[in-house]
Scaffold this motif. Structure first.
Motif, PDB file in Angstrom:
ATOM      1  N   ARG A  60       0.835  -1.206   0.000  1.00  0.00           N
ATOM      2  CA  ARG A  60       0.000   0.000   0.000  1.00  0.00           C
ATOM      3  C   ARG A  60       0.866   1.252   0.000  1.00  0.00           C
ATOM      4  NH1 ARG A  60      -3.720  -0.942   5.092  1.00  0.00           N
ATOM      5  NH2 ARG A  60      -4.619   1.083   4.509  1.00  0.00           N
ATOM      6  N   LEU A  61       1.897   1.250   0.841  1.00  0.00           N
ATOM      7  CA  LEU A  61       2.793   2.406   0.908  1.00  0.00           C
ATOM      8  C   LEU A  61       3.578   2.559  -0.392  1.00  0.00           C
ATOM      9  CD1 LEU A  61       4.081   1.863   4.547  1.00  0.00           C
ATOM     10  CD2 LEU A  61       2.668   3.778   3.758  1.00  0.00           C
ATOM     11  N   MET A  97       1.237  -1.674  15.697  1.00  0.00           N
ATOM     12  CA  MET A  97      -0.084  -1.050  15.708  1.00  0.00           C
ATOM     13  C   MET A  97      -0.484  -0.560  14.320  1.00  0.00           C
ATOM     14  SD  MET A  97       0.539   2.780  17.300  1.00  0.00           S
ATOM     15  CE  MET A  97       1.313   2.254  18.823  1.00  0.00           C
ATOM     16  N   PHE A  98       0.514  -0.236  13.473  1.00  0.00           N
ATOM     17  CA  PHE A  98       0.213   0.313  12.155  1.00  0.00           C
ATOM     18  C   PHE A  98      -0.262  -0.758  11.170  1.00  0.00           C
ATOM     19  CE2 PHE A  98       2.766   3.690  13.969  1.00  0.00           C
ATOM     20  CZ  PHE A  98       2.090   4.825  13.529  1.00  0.00           C
ATOM     21  N   VAL A 106      -2.349   5.434   7.126  1.00  0.00           N
ATOM     22  CA  VAL A 106      -1.358   4.904   6.181  1.00  0.00           C
ATOM     23  C   VAL A 106      -0.901   6.011   5.229  1.00  0.00           C
ATOM     24  CG1 VAL A 106      -0.977   3.261   4.304  1.00  0.00           C
ATOM     25  CG2 VAL A 106      -2.262   2.563   6.342  1.00  0.00           C
ATOM     26  N   ARG A 107      -1.844   6.838   4.790  1.00  0.00           N
ATOM     27  CA  ARG A 107      -1.489   7.954   3.916  1.00  0.00           C
ATOM     28  C   ARG A 107      -0.589   8.951   4.652  1.00  0.00           C
ATOM     29  NH1 ARG A 107      -6.215   9.871   3.165  1.00  0.00           N
ATOM     30  NH2 ARG A 107      -6.763   8.174   1.728  1.00  0.00           N
ATOM     31  N   TYR A 112       4.535  11.547   5.679  1.00  0.00           N
ATOM     32  CA  TYR A 112       5.548  11.928   6.658  1.00  0.00           C
ATOM     33  C   TYR A 112       6.915  11.324   6.319  1.00  0.00           C
ATOM     34  CZ  TYR A 112       7.803  12.722  11.152  1.00  0.00           C
ATOM     35  OH  TYR A 112       8.674  13.111  12.124  1.00  0.00           O
ATOM     36  N   ALA A 113       6.935   9.998   6.106  1.00  0.00           N
ATOM     37  CA  ALA A 113       8.210   9.317   5.901  1.00  0.00           C
ATOM     38  C   ALA A 113       8.683   9.391   4.453  1.00  0.00           C
ATOM     39  CB  ALA A 113       8.083   7.842   6.318  1.00  0.00           C
ATOM     40  N   GLY A 114       7.752   9.303   3.512  1.00  0.00           N
ATOM     41  CA  GLY A 114       8.154   9.238   2.113  1.00  0.00           C
ATOM     42  C   GLY A 114       8.287  10.578   1.426  1.00  0.00           C
TER      43      GLY A 114
END
Length: 273
Positions: A60-61, A97-98, A106-107, A112-114
């Motif tokens: 998904r990510l 937990m994620f 998830v979005r 944030y990270a991507g």
């Protein structure tokens, strides 16, 4: 002590600086790379099921970001999200937990990270607060025991001295050396960490060397002790790990300027340690 690059409270940032948001370059999702489970929680289902859910989340990510995602799922007590952005892959560590997070969260992880959107940190903060019962509160028997005695420095002696001189013996915490990580090329190093839940301070073993001056180790210990007095705060959708009151108090350390200068001049030595 600040990491290179800087750290946030629940979110640990390491590696490349944040990149500006850009449209997806690839229309098709890219396969995740070597996803793995670390310290899988015993209360959850089988390891195979966890791995399948981790694969789904990584896909998904990856589809959202248009690049491969290397995902590790953890059972950490303090760091819920950490990541490193490379040129062709996102290395991501998430608390278990994620695995059940809704699409909006998830979005937010992807943003944030991507993409480096700091504003998405507020969404992650809210989600983590709502998932507190799923965060392990106690140390497992398999967790490394705290040992303050090193080859060159006894951290308990340093802690007691700093506590008496600068905190009127008001800091209640345990202290010890962390585990030496695997030898590999690093772009960042976290010299110390304070766990609010267990009141434990761990200092990186790279500092337990004769070429590291005592005043610098003392400064790192002082810095981590300050976290008990000045917890992280939320502001503008992001977590402030070192609020202004923290920084002001930190500057009161007698060797503050000398310690920062020594760190700048010897960062390469510490990274190779």
């Amino acid at each position: 002590m600040p990491e290179y690059p800087p750290q946030m409270s629940m979110f640990t940032l390491a590696g490349s600086p944040a990149a500006p948001a850009r449209p997806l370059a690839l229309p098709q999702p890219q396969p995740p790379v070597r996803n793995r489970l670390e310290e899988a929680p015993r209360a959850l289902s089988s390891r195979e099921e966890l791995f399948a859910r981790a694969e789904t989340l990584a896909w998904r990510l990856s589809a959202d970001l248009g690049m491969p995602v290397r995902l590790a799922v953890t059972d950490n007590r303090s760091t819920m999200v950490s990541f490193r952005r490379g040129a062709n892959v996102l290395q991501l560590r998430l608390h278990h937990m994620f695995l059940d997070a809704p699409e909006s969260v998830v979005r937010a992880v992807a943003d944030y990270a991507g993409r480096g959107h700091r504003g998405a940190g507020g969404v992650l903060d809210d989600y983590i607060r709502g998932q507190q019962p799923r965060i392990r509160q106690f140390r497992r028997e398999s967790d490394a025991e705290l040992n303050p005695r090193g080859n060159c420095f006894d951290l308990q002696v340093l802690f007691d001295t700093v506590n008496r001189l600068y905190f009127q013996n008001g800091i209640q915490a345990r202290i010890g050396w962390g585990r030496m990580p695997p030898r590999r090329r690093r772009k960042s190093i976290r010299l110390g960490v304070y766990d609010h839940q267990t009141r434990e301070i761990r200092i990186h073993p790279a500092l337990d060397r004769p070429e590291v001056p005592a005043f610098f180790v003392e400064f790192i210990v002082f810095h981590e002790m300050l976290h008990q007095l000045f917890p992280s705060t939320g502001r503008g959708g992001r977590r402030v790990h070192h609020p202004r009151a923290f920084r002001d108090r930190e500057k009161a350390f007698p060797h503050y300027g000398l310690a920062l200068r020594w760190e700048r001049e010897n960062l390469g030595v510490l990274l190779r340690g």
